[in-house]
Structure formats: structure tokens, C-alpha cells
Design an enzyme around this catalytic site. Structure first.
Site, short mmCIF file in Angstrom:
data_model
loop_
_atom_site.label_atom_id
_atom_site.label_comp_id
_atom_site.label_asym_id
_atom_site.label_seq_id
_atom_site.Cartn_x
_atom_site.Cartn_y
_atom_site.Cartn_z
N PRO A 6 0.79 -1.23 0.00
CA PRO A 6 0.00 0.00 0.00
C PRO A 6 0.83 1.29 0.00
O PRO A 6 1.88 1.37 0.64
CB PRO A 6 -0.81 -0.10 1.30
CG PRO A 6 -0.04 -1.02 2.17
CD PRO A 6 0.60 -2.01 1.22
N ASN A 7 0.31 2.24 -0.73
CA ASN A 7 0.84 3.61 -0.82
C ASN A 7 2.11 3.73 -1.66
O ASN A 7 2.57 4.85 -1.91
CB ASN A 7 1.08 4.21 0.59
CG ASN A 7 -0.18 4.19 1.43
OD1 ASN A 7 -1.23 4.65 0.99
ND2 ASN A 7 -0.11 3.62 2.62
N TYR A 33 11.16 8.75 0.94
CA TYR A 33 11.14 7.71 -0.10
C TYR A 33 11.77 8.14 -1.42
O TYR A 33 11.83 7.33 -2.35
CB TYR A 33 9.69 7.24 -0.31
CG TYR A 33 9.06 6.66 0.94
CD1 TYR A 33 9.54 5.46 1.47
CD2 TYR A 33 8.02 7.31 1.61
CE1 TYR A 33 8.99 4.93 2.63
CE2 TYR A 33 7.46 6.78 2.76
CZ TYR A 33 7.95 5.60 3.27
OH TYR A 33 7.42 5.06 4.42
N ASN A 50 8.11 -5.70 -1.23
CA ASN A 50 8.01 -4.55 -0.31
C ASN A 50 6.54 -4.46 0.08
O ASN A 50 5.73 -3.88 -0.65
CB ASN A 50 8.47 -3.26 -0.98
CG ASN A 50 8.47 -2.09 0.00
OD1 ASN A 50 7.92 -2.20 1.10
ND2 ASN A 50 9.07 -0.98 -0.39
N ARG A 59 4.97 10.77 -2.64
CA ARG A 59 4.73 10.43 -1.24
C ARG A 59 5.98 10.68 -0.41
O ARG A 59 7.01 10.03 -0.61
CB ARG A 59 4.38 8.93 -1.17
CG ARG A 59 4.27 8.41 0.22
CD ARG A 59 4.28 6.89 0.24
NE ARG A 59 4.09 6.44 1.60
CZ ARG A 59 4.31 5.20 2.02
NH1 ARG A 59 4.70 4.28 1.17
NH2 ARG A 59 4.12 4.88 3.27
N ARG A 96 13.67 4.07 11.97
CA ARG A 96 12.63 5.10 12.02
C ARG A 96 12.00 5.15 13.41
O ARG A 96 12.02 4.16 14.14
CB ARG A 96 11.62 4.86 10.90
CG ARG A 96 12.29 5.10 9.54
CD ARG A 96 11.39 4.85 8.38
NE ARG A 96 10.23 5.73 8.37
CZ ARG A 96 9.29 5.68 7.42
NH1 ARG A 96 9.38 4.78 6.44
NH2 ARG A 96 8.26 6.49 7.46
N HIS A 131 12.86 -2.72 1.58
CA HIS A 131 12.25 -1.45 2.00
C HIS A 131 13.13 -0.32 1.49
O HIS A 131 14.37 -0.41 1.54
CB HIS A 131 12.14 -1.36 3.53
CG HIS A 131 11.30 -2.47 4.08
ND1 HIS A 131 9.93 -2.45 4.01
CD2 HIS A 131 11.65 -3.64 4.66
CE1 HIS A 131 9.46 -3.56 4.53
NE2 HIS A 131 10.48 -4.32 4.94
N ALA A 149 3.35 -1.06 4.78
CA ALA A 149 2.87 -1.11 6.17
C ALA A 149 2.39 -2.50 6.58
O ALA A 149 2.47 -2.87 7.76
CB ALA A 149 1.77 -0.08 6.39
N GLU A 166 13.07 -9.54 1.00
CA GLU A 166 12.30 -8.42 1.55
C GLU A 166 13.04 -7.12 1.26
O GLU A 166 14.26 -7.03 1.50
CB GLU A 166 12.16 -8.61 3.07
CG GLU A 166 11.45 -7.46 3.77
CD GLU A 166 11.28 -7.70 5.27
OE1 GLU A 166 11.68 -8.80 5.77
OE2 GLU A 166 10.77 -6.80 5.95
#
Ligand code: DQA
Length: 142
Positions: free
Chosen positions: A9-10, A22, A73, A17, A106, A99, A76, A97
């Protein structure tokens, strides 16, 4: 060899964004770069993004059936989806995986957990979109 690059998502709003986190590369540019990097590595890459968790689960179920390697990825969902944990557990080909940011660095505590990591051969985080290239290199190495 086929490989799937799946985004949660997103991530469709990449470039617009929170660019301070990012970066300014758009999702379309990322998708194109992944296909290009894949072809340089001998991989036939398909890139997808969804804001609907069930759709991602369906893609992972097919990847399990067809033994297709996956760069994931999950955004969330990474941090709390047990359905995603179960879907990743079924995969038979390697899962990497990815990111763009480094969730462990973070401030939000919820980002410090990943349901994907237990099933991944490698986690690549904090390298921006270059992380996708690094992930494809892991798959190409076999
Ligand atoms: C992300 C990190 C996640 O914590 C976040 O929810 C995202 C993107 C990344 O690529 O850095 O949506 O997966």
C-alpha cells in the site's frame, strides 16, 4: 527465470509520497527500472503494486503454486499482517524483503517488527530504490 516484484500500500504514489523519506523516483520509473535491471540479470521481471491486501495475498498464493521467486516490499502490511506472514511461509522459491527506507531506524515503534523477515533469504533496507536492484541480484545469484 521469472521473478515477481510485489509492492504494497501507498507505494503507487512513490515520487509524490513523502519524498524526504522515499525519494523522488516515481512508481512508474521504479517499475521500468526493475524490468531493465531484471533483463540485465537474466530475469523476466513483472512488477505490481496494490492497496488491497487480499490482492497481494492472491499474488503470493500463485507465486507459491508456481514456485516463482519474489521481491516483496509489503509496506505497512510488513509490520502487522499475520495473513501476510502465512502467505510468505508458503513460498517455495526465494523471497527477498525490500524497504526503500530503513524501518528499524525510524522512530515509529510499529516499524521495528516484520512478519516477512522470518521467511526472507535476505532483507535489504535503507538503500532507496537501488535496494530493488540489490534484491534482484540476490535472486539472480540463485
Ligand atoms: C516501507 C517502510 C514501511 O514502514 C512503510 O509502511 C512503507 C514503505 C519502505 O519501503 O521503506 O510504506 O516499506
Amino acid at each position: 527465470m521469472k521473478a515477481l516484484v510485489l509492492n504494497g500500500p501507498n507505494l503507487g504514489r512513490l515520487g509524490r509520497r513523502q519524498p524526504e523519506i522515499y525519494g523522488s523516483t516515481t512508481y512508474a520509473e521504479l517499475a521500468q527500472a526493475c524490468v531493465q535491471w531484471g533483463s540485465e540479470l537474466g530475469l523476466e521481471v513483472e512488477v505490481r503494486q496494490t492497496n488491497h491486501e487480499g490482492e497481494l495475498l492472491d499474488w503470493l498464493n500463485v507465486a507459491a503454486d508456481e514456485a516463482v521467486p519474489v521481491v516483496l516490499n509489503a509496506a505497512a502490511w510488513t509490520h502487522y499482517s499475520y495473513a501476510l506472514y502465512d502467505a510468505c511461509a508458503q513460498l517455495v522459491a526465494p523471497l527477498v524483503e525490500v524497504h526503500i527506507s530503513e524501518p528499524l531506524q525510524r522512530p515509529e515503534e510499529f516499524r521495528h517488527t516484520s512478519v516477512v523477515t522470518p521467511h526472507a533469504v535476505e532483507v535489504i533496507a535503507g538503500h532507496g530504490i537501488q535496494g530493488y536492484r540489490m534484491a534482484l541480484e540476490v535472486l539472480a545469484r540463485g
